[in-house]
Design a protein around this motif. Structure first.
Motif, PDB file in Angstrom:
ATOM      1  N   MET A 168     -25.410  95.455  16.474  1.00  0.00           N
ATOM      2  CA  MET A 168     -25.102  94.406  15.505  1.00  0.00           C
ATOM      3  C   MET A 168     -25.469  93.062  16.109  1.00  0.00           C
ATOM      4  O   MET A 168     -24.713  92.501  16.880  1.00  0.00           O
ATOM      5  CB  MET A 168     -23.605  94.442  15.168  1.00  0.00           C
ATOM      6  CG  MET A 168     -23.213  93.394  14.164  1.00  0.00           C
ATOM      7  SD  MET A 168     -21.471  93.388  13.884  1.00  0.00           S
ATOM      8  CE  MET A 168     -21.243  94.951  13.101  1.00  0.00           C
ATOM      9  N   ARG A 200     -19.844  96.876  35.594  1.00  0.00           N
ATOM     10  CA  ARG A 200     -18.665  96.114  35.179  1.00  0.00           C
ATOM     11  C   ARG A 200     -17.396  96.800  35.673  1.00  0.00           C
ATOM     12  O   ARG A 200     -17.260  98.013  35.486  1.00  0.00           O
ATOM     13  CB  ARG A 200     -18.577  96.059  33.647  1.00  0.00           C
ATOM     14  CG  ARG A 200     -19.624  95.186  33.050  1.00  0.00           C
ATOM     15  CD  ARG A 200     -19.630  95.314  31.547  1.00  0.00           C
ATOM     16  NE  ARG A 200     -20.393  94.207  31.045  1.00  0.00           N
ATOM     17  CZ  ARG A 200     -19.844  93.116  30.506  1.00  0.00           C
ATOM     18  NH1 ARG A 200     -18.552  93.038  30.314  1.00  0.00           N
ATOM     19  NH2 ARG A 200     -20.602  92.125  30.116  1.00  0.00           N
ATOM     20  N   ASP A 217     -20.408  86.886  29.576  1.00  0.00           N
ATOM     21  CA  ASP A 217     -19.198  86.840  28.753  1.00  0.00           C
ATOM     22  C   ASP A 217     -17.919  86.491  29.501  1.00  0.00           C
ATOM     23  O   ASP A 217     -16.866  86.363  28.886  1.00  0.00           O
ATOM     24  CB  ASP A 217     -19.043  88.123  27.918  1.00  0.00           C
ATOM     25  CG  ASP A 217     -19.118  89.367  28.752  1.00  0.00           C
ATOM     26  OD1 ASP A 217     -18.829  89.295  29.950  1.00  0.00           O
ATOM     27  OD2 ASP A 217     -19.482  90.418  28.187  1.00  0.00           O
TER      28      ASP A 217
HETATM   29  N1  LIG Z   1     -23.708  92.970  19.341  1.00  0.00           N
HETATM   30  C1  LIG Z   1     -23.238  94.140  19.699  1.00  0.00           C
HETATM   31  O1  LIG Z   1     -23.338  95.096  18.990  1.00  0.00           O
HETATM   32  C2  LIG Z   1     -22.574  94.268  21.006  1.00  0.00           C
HETATM   33  C3  LIG Z   1     -22.034  95.496  21.363  1.00  0.00           C
HETATM   34  C4  LIG Z   1     -21.429  95.603  22.590  1.00  0.00           C
HETATM   35  C5  LIG Z   1     -21.403  94.515  23.446  1.00  0.00           C
HETATM   36  N2  LIG Z   1     -21.937  93.331  23.067  1.00  0.00           N
HETATM   37  C6  LIG Z   1     -21.925  92.127  23.921  1.00  0.00           C
HETATM   38  O2  LIG Z   1     -23.201  91.920  24.470  1.00  0.00           O
HETATM   39  C7  LIG Z   1     -23.059  91.076  25.633  1.00  0.00           C
HETATM   40  C8  LIG Z   1     -24.063  91.495  26.667  1.00  0.00           C
HETATM   41  O3  LIG Z   1     -23.990  90.573  27.719  1.00  0.00           O
HETATM   42  P1  LIG Z   1     -24.785  90.689  29.032  1.00  0.00           P
HETATM   43  O4  LIG Z   1     -26.161  91.193  28.790  1.00  0.00           O
HETATM   44  O5  LIG Z   1     -24.593  89.385  29.722  1.00  0.00           O
HETATM   45  O6  LIG Z   1     -23.937  91.731  29.902  1.00  0.00           O
HETATM   46  P2  LIG Z   1     -24.236  93.217  30.359  1.00  0.00           P
HETATM   47  O7  LIG Z   1     -23.031  93.678  31.105  1.00  0.00           O
HETATM   48  O8  LIG Z   1     -24.674  94.016  29.200  1.00  0.00           O
HETATM   49  O9  LIG Z   1     -25.480  93.094  31.369  1.00  0.00           O
HETATM   50  C9  LIG Z   1     -25.302  92.723  32.710  1.00  0.00           C
HETATM   51  C10 LIG Z   1     -26.479  93.247  33.507  1.00  0.00           C
HETATM   52  O10 LIG Z   1     -26.310  92.834  34.862  1.00  0.00           O
HETATM   53  C11 LIG Z   1     -26.548  93.951  35.722  1.00  0.00           C
HETATM   54  N3  LIG Z   1     -25.713  93.777  36.917  1.00  0.00           N
HETATM   55  C12 LIG Z   1     -24.362  93.775  37.015  1.00  0.00           C
HETATM   56  N4  LIG Z   1     -23.963  93.614  38.290  1.00  0.00           N
HETATM   57  C13 LIG Z   1     -25.095  93.472  39.024  1.00  0.00           C
HETATM   58  C14 LIG Z   1     -25.323  93.243  40.418  1.00  0.00           C
HETATM   59  N5  LIG Z   1     -24.322  93.143  41.306  1.00  0.00           N
HETATM   60  N6  LIG Z   1     -26.614  93.145  40.852  1.00  0.00           N
HETATM   61  C15 LIG Z   1     -27.655  93.248  39.964  1.00  0.00           C
HETATM   62  N7  LIG Z   1     -27.475  93.436  38.619  1.00  0.00           N
HETATM   63  C16 LIG Z   1     -26.219  93.563  38.168  1.00  0.00           C
HETATM   64  C17 LIG Z   1     -26.119  95.150  34.929  1.00  0.00           C
HETATM   65  O11 LIG Z   1     -26.741  96.331  35.426  1.00  0.00           O
HETATM   66  C18 LIG Z   1     -26.565  94.769  33.529  1.00  0.00           C
HETATM   67  O12 LIG Z   1     -27.903  95.147  33.317  1.00  0.00           O
HETATM   68  C19 LIG Z   1     -21.624  91.224  26.052  1.00  0.00           C
HETATM   69  O13 LIG Z   1     -20.943  90.037  25.879  1.00  0.00           O
HETATM   70  C20 LIG Z   1     -21.037  92.246  25.114  1.00  0.00           C
HETATM   71  O14 LIG Z   1     -19.739  91.911  24.745  1.00  0.00           O
HETATM   72  C21 LIG Z   1     -22.533  93.197  21.862  1.00  0.00           C
END
Ligand SMILES: NC(=O)c1ccc[n+]([C@@H]2O[C@H](COP(=O)([O-])OP(=O)(O)OC[C@H]3O[C@@H](n4cnc5c(N)ncnc54)[C@H](O)[C@@H]3O)[C@@H](O)[C@H]2O)c1
Ligand SMILES: CC(C)=CCC/C(C)=C/C=C/C(C)=C/C=C/C(C)=C/C=C/C=C(C)/C=C/C=C(C)/C=C/C=C(\C)CCC=C(C)C
Length: 502
Positions: free
Chosen positions: A1, A404, A438
């Motif tokens: 979404m 996470r 986030d």
């Molecule tokens: N629109 C929707 O349908 C929907 C559904 C679910 C979630 N969301 C939201 O989408 C947003 C996605 O946010 P995002 O992309 O910032 O977060 P994410 O958690 O999806 O991505 C974080 C990325 O950082 C990487 N990572 C984490 N720790 C690491 C480390 N120590 N070293 C290297 N890489 C590392 C992870 O592997 C991941 O690829 C969130 O806020 C979530 O709430 C939306």
């Protein structure tokens, strides 16, 4: 979404703008109904949130004619927030020069935002609406994206979501959601356009390096490599960056050493707590097993709840079921004659800890069966017999692939807070280290994290001297002053809220 992929005028379509910043765009399919609700109250069952605002108002007021004025009043306030945001250039709220500029350009929009920054959706809803069933609907309409009821969901975010779904709308990127990340990454790797940029996959950062002056100087990767940097930006959650929250204060693998954690982080930990993670089923389903003329297959997103008491439940697959069927919008993402079902429900890591391999598999199967049973009974008869692909993910999966803590969806208010005022911005108490994503203002959501990305990039660019700043040390002095005042004011506000509660 996906919010933020709209093409209408204004500044809130931040995904479109991020792609445009690297000369990219993605083709998308407009979603005519944001959510199809299947709820316990007959007045709220089969309620569809139409993209068309007039149609949505009509659908809701027909069901609650006595609340006609309240419904309009509530959504008008949401639009006021949205219009104010959409009229401003959206950059770092930690940059005084920018704040002065937007204030002079559009004082009215700034005052509107200031008025709502400390307010939650529940406060506004209760001012306009009396009917408890309708208030419960506003709760779940917040819960499905913020994982919190209306009185813990900031009004700025409510204004964005409840208006943008009718303005820019929800748009599905053709080819799947991964297209967005691919386009951004491919553009950045183009050395002609972005010399010196590179993207590395499978490169886990395990530590933020700090020098003797307590300044972040780079990161250490899991393979031992060190990368030096003038600015380090962490997109890991606050808990993974600075250590654990709540009662369990042990810090197993935080990126910043416990000795370097700035004192301001303690405040943040009192205000926000982890939301649950999700139990997710990824299903490939033969379309012919489902009733072809099935009215429910018109809509991509469904929410299913049989009892209100289970709304916030995150155990035993008994809570709210979220369903997303992207093939309704883009058949190209599955083989012909097949649908993709992503079915998920909130779930805590505590349900999955300490299980051996076979126990873990058995529990996944058991809870997945329960979800499918609930869906077959309520919405999709025939679902089980059509399943050809079946994958189950748990909070452990989210932790493993997204890094996470406990696979959390993100931070939620630990108690009633002042709207968005308590959310940390991008700078941290450790100079040279910034946070994004986030765990920072304005919280969860693709469009919200895109905003935090724009804001972080802006503040970093100013700190590195790539963007102009206020002269004569005014930038540093004013930034420091605003940040101190905010913390002092919040500290006092929180104390009086606690005293009042006691
Ligand atoms: N629109 C929707 O349908 C929907 C559904 C679910 C979630 N969301 C939201 O989408 C947003 C996605 O946010 P995002 O992309 O910032 O977060 P994410 O958690 O999806 O991505 C974080 C990325 O950082 C990487 N990572 C984490 N720790 C690491 C480390 N120590 N070293 C290297 N890489 C590392 C992870 O592997 C991941 O690829 C969130 O806020 C979530 O709430 C939306
Ligand atoms: C100058 C002066 C003095 C003052 C100033 C003031 C100001 C300027 C202020 C400002 C502010 C701002 C800028 C703000 C911003 C904000 C924002 C951007 C926000 C955003 C938000 C967004 C959001 C929240 C979104 C979200 C979404 C989400 C989360 C989603 C989700 C989804 C899911 C989970 C899925 C579901 C499914 C189904 C239903 C199936």
């Amino acid at each position: 979404m996906i919010f933020g992929l709209g093409s209408e005028p204004g500044s809130t379509n931040l995904l479109t703008r991020a792609l445009a910043a690297v000369d990219e765009r993605v083709e998308s399919v407009p979603d005519p109904v944001q959510i199809h609700y299947h709820l316990p109250d007959p007045r709220l069952d089969h309620l569809r949130v139409h993209r068309d605002y007039a149609q949505w108002l009509e659908e809701l007021t027909q069901r609650f004619p006595h609340e006609c004025r309240g419904i309009r009043g509530f959504y008008d306030e949401c639009w006021a927030v949205f219009r104010a945001l959409n009229a401003l250039e959206l950059l770092s709220l930690e940059e005084p020069r920018y704040l002065l500029r937007v204030f002079l350009q559009n004082p009215l929009a700034c005052f509107t935002l200031l008025r709502y920054l400390g307010v939650n959706v529940g406060d506004v809803a209760r001012r306009w609406i009396r009917d408890e069933a309708l208030l419960r609907f506003i709760d779940i309409d917040c819960y499905v994206w913020s994982v919190a009821a209306a009185d813990r969901t900031p009004m700025i975010n409510g204004g964005m979501v409840f208006s943008d779904r009718h303005y820019g709308g929800i748009n599905y990127p053709v080819g799947g959601v991964g297209t967005l990340a691919e386009r951004l990454a491919n553009a950045l790797r183009d050395q002609e356009r972005f010399p010196g940029c590179w993207v590395e996959y499978g490169a886990r950062a395990v530590r933020v390096n700090v020098d003797g002056q307590r300044r972040a100087t780079g990161v250490t990767l899991a393979d031992g490599r060190q990368i030096r940097a003038r600015a380090v930006i962490s997109n890991a959650t606050r808990w993974d960056t600075f250590g654990l929250a709540g009662a369990d204060e042990s810090v197993p693998r935080a990126l910043v050493d416990a000795a370097e954690v700035p004192p301001t982080e303690r405040l943040w930990r009192q205000w926000y707590t982890e939301s649950p993670s999700f139990l997710s089923l990824h299903l490939g389903v033969r379309a012919d097993a489902l009733d072809a003329g099935h009215a429910h297959l018109r809509d991509c997103h469904h929410i299913v709840l049989e009892e209100w008491a289970h709304m916030e439940s995150a155990t035993d697959a008994a809570g709210t079921i979220f369903v997303s069927i992207p093939t309704v919008l883009d058949a190209s993402v599955a083989p012909p004659g097949r649908h993709i079902f992503h079915v998920f429900t909130p779930s805590w890591m505590s349900e999955w800890r300490g299980l051996g391999h076979s126990e873990y598999r058995a529990r996944k199967q058991q809870l997945a069966d329960r979800l499918i049973e609930r869906l077959e009974r309520r919405v999709f008869p025939g679902l089980r017999r059509g399943i050809e692909v079946f994958e189950v993910g748990t909070p452990r999966t989210h932790r493993r692939f997204l890094g996470r803590k406990d696979g959390t969806y993100g931070p939620i208010a630990a108690r009633r807070l002042h709207g968005l005022l308590t959310m940390p911005f991008n700078r941290t108490g450790l100079p040279g280290l910034y946070c994004v994503g986030d765990s920072t203002f304005p919280g969860q959501g693709l469009n919200a994290v895109a905003f935090s990305g724009f804001a972080a990039a802006h503040r970093v660019a100013v700190d590195l001297g790539l963007e102009p700043r206020l002269p004569l040390g005014l930038d540093a002095w004013l930034s420091e002053w605003i940040s101190r005042r905010r913390l002092e004011w919040l500290g006092r506000g929180m104390q009086s809220t606690e005293d009042g509660t006691r």
